[in-house]
Write an enzyme that holds these catalytic residues in place. Sequence first.
Site, mmCIF file in Angstrom:
data_model
loop_
_atom_site.group_PDB
_atom_site.id
_atom_site.type_symbol
_atom_site.label_atom_id
_atom_site.label_comp_id
_atom_site.label_asym_id
_atom_site.label_seq_id
_atom_site.Cartn_x
_atom_site.Cartn_y
_atom_site.Cartn_z
ATOM 1 N N GLN A 268 40.619 13.744 0.397
ATOM 2 C CA GLN A 268 40.209 13.942 -0.996
ATOM 3 C C GLN A 268 39.913 12.622 -1.721
ATOM 4 O O GLN A 268 39.765 12.606 -2.948
ATOM 5 C CB GLN A 268 41.295 14.716 -1.756
ATOM 6 C CG GLN A 268 41.478 16.160 -1.299
ATOM 7 C CD GLN A 268 42.249 16.281 0.008
ATOM 8 O OE1 GLN A 268 42.930 15.356 0.434
ATOM 9 N NE2 GLN A 268 42.146 17.434 0.657
ATOM 10 N N ASP A 269 39.835 11.519 -0.986
ATOM 11 C CA ASP A 269 39.580 10.211 -1.593
ATOM 12 C C ASP A 269 38.155 10.170 -2.144
ATOM 13 O O ASP A 269 37.188 10.303 -1.402
ATOM 14 C CB ASP A 269 39.767 9.120 -0.540
ATOM 15 C CG ASP A 269 39.751 7.710 -1.114
ATOM 16 O OD1 ASP A 269 39.277 7.529 -2.255
ATOM 17 O OD2 ASP A 269 40.216 6.799 -0.417
ATOM 18 N N ARG A 270 38.025 9.965 -3.446
ATOM 19 C CA ARG A 270 36.697 9.954 -4.066
ATOM 20 C C ARG A 270 36.066 8.565 -4.048
ATOM 21 O O ARG A 270 34.871 8.424 -4.308
ATOM 22 C CB ARG A 270 36.795 10.495 -5.491
ATOM 23 C CG ARG A 270 37.296 11.948 -5.518
ATOM 24 C CD ARG A 270 37.443 12.469 -6.925
ATOM 25 N NE ARG A 270 36.157 12.577 -7.585
ATOM 26 C CZ ARG A 270 35.992 12.542 -8.903
ATOM 27 N NH1 ARG A 270 37.042 12.369 -9.692
ATOM 28 N NH2 ARG A 270 34.796 12.670 -9.438
#
Length: 319
Positions: A268-270
């Site tokens: 989920q790292d943006r």
Amino acid sequence: MMEEIPASYFKIEEFQFESGEKIQEAPVEYRTTGKPSLDDMGVIDNAVIYIHGWSGDCSSVRRIAALTEPGGALENFFVISISSLGSPGSASPSTTAMGKDFPEYTILDMVNFQRQFLDEKFGIRKVRGVIGTSMGGFQALQWAAEYPDEMEFLIPLVTSWQVRGINYALFSYMNHLIEGDPEFRAGTRPERALSLASMLMYLHGLSREYYQGLENAELESSMMDMGSEGALMDPYDVIWRNRAAMKHDLSGKLESIRARTLIFGVNQDRYFPPELDTIPMAQLIPKAELVLFDSECGHLGVNEIGKYNEIIVSFIGGD
């Protein structure tokens, strides 16, 4: 929880940048945990370097506390955490009071600053491993690529070998925001611009699911808190650091890395989505291993690294 370790200070007699510019008596802020062991020549042979991210400093080593405490993968290592070149505490526009006259620097300069400190302070020219988070990962990767014989293992956390796309745009936008501020142009602290820049970073640090789960009032409050913290930053610290990050590109160099490499990414790292960063990076580094995990905290999910202690124990042990 890791016991709070007070910072220590050292001065590098003279540091030369890639540009050829030099600064004298360059301050270095650092913290250590664990006990050093010595080889037959009396040289420390169990040093592991932790390198913090964009907004961190040497105290950010607390993010990997689960690894350094008893039972942790690093409990038998001498862990050294340094406030990076350009960050408050170590040589930077703010710490030296040089402001815009502080030399612009590169990621390689940041690496060489750490290397020179280790040599001058501890007599260390080779370390067991380097762990780098986010922008600290830029340094860790550059170190391993430029000086492949200086470490045995490399653990890049939520990072990339290059700055492109949205990350480049974010750094550039922050600098435009600050440099275009009337207060900055007038020679005073651009608190509003610094505050807005910090809010912008906050809105990318966590997952979409995390933000969606907040009440609007909670989100507004968190943004204001980040803005208040950001307003205290030095504008030249921010601008110079962003310029260094924007030039980060190790294309064609990762193949020279010899250190055993274990990469961690958060799905989920943006900032560094695995499909764009950690997955292709793992394919470019010889024999690199990759661990991906889920975290609602997105980029900040790196704080959960302790969950993977056994994987790191096995990796360091060469199993």
